[in-house]
Design an enzyme around this catalytic site. Structure first.
Site, PDB file in Angstrom:
ATOM      1  N   SER A 198       0.855  -1.190   0.000  1.00 56.34           N
ATOM      2  CA  SER A 198       0.000   0.000   0.000  1.00 56.34           C
ATOM      3  C   SER A 198       0.893   1.243   0.000  1.00 56.34           C
ATOM      4  CB  SER A 198      -0.886   0.024   1.254  1.00 56.34           C
ATOM      5  OG  SER A 198      -1.353   1.343   1.476  1.00 56.34           O
ATOM      6  N   HIS A 238      -0.885  -1.466  -4.294  1.00 52.17           N
ATOM      7  CA  HIS A 238      -2.199  -1.155  -3.695  1.00 52.17           C
ATOM      8  C   HIS A 238      -2.337   0.352  -3.552  1.00 52.17           C
ATOM      9  CE1 HIS A 238      -5.634  -2.287  -0.993  1.00 52.17           C
ATOM     10  NE2 HIS A 238      -5.293  -1.207  -0.335  1.00 52.17           N
ATOM     11  N   ASP A 283      -4.700   3.345  -2.186  1.00 56.16           N
ATOM     12  CA  ASP A 283      -5.814   3.647  -1.268  1.00 56.16           C
ATOM     13  C   ASP A 283      -6.409   5.005  -1.600  1.00 56.16           C
ATOM     14  OD1 ASP A 283      -3.884   2.014   1.105  1.00 56.16           O
ATOM     15  OD2 ASP A 283      -5.933   1.425   0.603  1.00 56.16           O
ATOM     16  N   HIS A 336      -8.102   0.293  -4.094  1.00 56.33           N
ATOM     17  CA  HIS A 336      -9.043   0.198  -2.977  1.00 56.33           C
ATOM     18  C   HIS A 336      -9.678   1.562  -2.787  1.00 56.33           C
ATOM     19  CE1 HIS A 336      -9.382  -0.223   1.715  1.00 56.33           C
ATOM     20  NE2 HIS A 336     -10.566  -0.233   1.125  1.00 56.33           N
ATOM     21  N   GLY A 372      -9.038   4.341   6.548  1.00 55.09           N
ATOM     22  CA  GLY A 372      -8.802   5.789   6.613  1.00 55.09           C
ATOM     23  C   GLY A 372      -7.359   6.173   6.857  1.00 55.09           C
ATOM     24  N   GLY A 383      -0.651   2.613   9.247  1.00 50.80           N
ATOM     25  CA  GLY A 383       0.063   2.600  10.521  1.00 50.80           C
ATOM     26  C   GLY A 383      -0.765   2.264  11.741  1.00 50.80           C
ATOM     27  N   ASP A 414      -6.089  -6.345   4.881  1.00 53.17           N
ATOM     28  CA  ASP A 414      -5.584  -4.987   4.705  1.00 53.17           C
ATOM     29  C   ASP A 414      -5.572  -4.192   6.000  1.00 53.17           C
ATOM     30  OD1 ASP A 414      -6.614  -2.246   2.470  1.00 53.17           O
ATOM     31  OD2 ASP A 414      -4.870  -2.518   3.761  1.00 53.17           O
ATOM     32  N   GLY A 415      -4.340  -3.957   6.510  1.00 52.60           N
ATOM     33  CA  GLY A 415      -4.242  -3.031   7.643  1.00 52.60           C
ATOM     34  C   GLY A 415      -3.489  -3.611   8.826  1.00 52.60           C
ATOM     35  N   GLY A 416      -2.386  -2.941   9.175  1.00 53.26           N
ATOM     36  CA  GLY A 416      -1.662  -3.314  10.383  1.00 53.26           C
ATOM     37  C   GLY A 416      -0.839  -4.578  10.279  1.00 53.26           C
ATOM     38  N   GLY A 457       1.512  -1.706   4.278  1.00 50.95           N
ATOM     39  CA  GLY A 457       1.908  -0.312   4.057  1.00 50.95           C
ATOM     40  C   GLY A 457       3.146   0.066   4.841  1.00 50.95           C
TER      41      GLY A 457
HETATM   42  C1  DX5 Z   1      -6.278   1.862   5.312  1.00 50.05           C
HETATM   43  C2  DX5 Z   1      -5.809   1.313   3.974  1.00 50.05           C
HETATM   44  C3  DX5 Z   1      -4.703   0.304   4.120  1.00 50.05           C
HETATM   45  C4  DX5 Z   1      -3.480   0.854   4.863  1.00 50.05           C
HETATM   46  C5  DX5 Z   1      -2.451  -0.258   5.015  1.00 50.05           C
HETATM   47  O1  DX5 Z   1      -7.510   2.532   5.119  1.00 50.05           O
HETATM   48  O2  DX5 Z   1      -6.858   0.684   3.288  1.00 50.05           O
HETATM   49  O3  DX5 Z   1      -4.318  -0.143   2.813  1.00 50.05           O
HETATM   50  O4  DX5 Z   1      -2.933   1.917   4.126  1.00 50.05           O
HETATM   51  O5  DX5 Z   1      -1.328   0.313   5.619  1.00 50.05           O
HETATM   52  P1  DX5 Z   1      -0.694  -0.295   6.946  1.00 50.05           P
HETATM   53  O6  DX5 Z   1      -0.078  -1.610   6.520  1.00 50.05           O
HETATM   54  O7  DX5 Z   1       0.321   0.748   7.341  1.00 50.05           O
HETATM   55  O8  DX5 Z   1      -1.811  -0.483   7.924  1.00 50.05           O
HETATM   56 ZN    ZN Z   2      -6.287  -0.404   1.419  1.00 46.94          ZN
END
Ligand code: DX5
Ligand code: ZN
Length: 219
Positions: free
Chosen positions: A9, A34, A36, A67, A146, A149, A179-181, A201
């Site tokens: 991402s 990816h 966002d 996304h 949204g 991190g 997706d996320g964290g 990300g």
């Molecule tokens: C959050 C996004 C994710 C996010 C992933 O709304 O959809 O794609 O950027 O980033 P990390 O891996 O830092 O959570």
């Molecule tokens: Zn995403």
């Protein structure tokens, strides 16, 4: 066993040196990127839109995993096709009813893109079961959409396993993306529960060892 897909991402990438960031993805042997997209309405943040994608996508020979965290996705499908999206993933929660969801999926396919449906951590995973026979990808959000991190929501592991079981038991051909964290500790847990794609990300970007980090995710 199929090699898991890592979809970096770029939300928190270095946009002043975006070409270098894309090269890091390619040098790590990855094939997806990816994007966002955030509209400031569906989520309380604004990132970049279809015009930014239109300027970069034609020059990026990676699979454009887009996304969209936007209200009214149905109205924007054609613009993201024009922008160069290969897969367009919209949110279950952005639609008013099931018929609208089916309409968005059909329109994405009409424009020859893969269709993904995303679901927030707080929404029952069963809500997207009616669409599994139609979509190509399910995006199990493991953070509230949204921001990058954030911390991984642990209950996502069970949600991954549940939707994967629903897909496999019905013989659907749907990728499960998370997706996320995600980091090197959480990645194997997601994969062991059935994830096919990991969106990552901040664990990857703004560090000096991108390729090593990719390898740690896949160890
Ligand atoms: C959050 C996004 C994710 C996010 C992933 O709304 O959809 O794609 O950027 O980033 P990390 O891996 O830092 O959570
Ligand atoms: Zn995403």
């Amino acid at each position: 066993m199929k090699r898991p897909i890592i979809s970096p991402s770029v939300l928190d990438a270095d946009f002043l040196h975006f070409e270098n960031e894309v090269q890091k993805i390619k040098d790590a042997g990855l094939e997806w990127i990816h994007f966002d997209v955030m509209d400031g309405t569906f989520v309380n943040n604004i990132s970049f839109g279809n015009l930014f994608l239109k300027s970069v996508c034609p020059k990026i020979d990676l699979f454009k995993d887009v996304h969209v965290m936007i209200a009214n996705p149905l109205e924007m499908v054609e613009k993201f096709k024009e922008a160069g999206a290969d897969c367009l993933t919209f949110h279950y929660e952005a639609c008013q009813n099931d018929q609208e969801i089916f309409d968005v999926i059909d329109k994405i396919h009409d424009f020859n893109m893969k269709a993904g449906i995303a679901i927030k951590p707080s929404v029952s995973i069963e809500k997207i079961y009616p669409f599994l026979s139609k979509v190509d990808l399910v995006l199990v959000m493991s953070v509230e959409p949204g921001y990058g991190g954030q911390h991984f929501v642990e209950s996502s592991l069970d949600r991954i396993a549940k939707v994967k079981n629903e897909i496999v038991s019905n013989g659907y051909n749907v990728l499960v993306s998370v997706d996320g964290g995600i980091n090197d500790t959480i990645a194997p847990k997601c994969l062991n529960n059935g994830a096919d794609v990991l969106v990552v990300g901040q664990y990857l970007f703004n560090h000096s060892d991108f390729k090593d980090r990719v390898e740690r995710l896949l160890k």
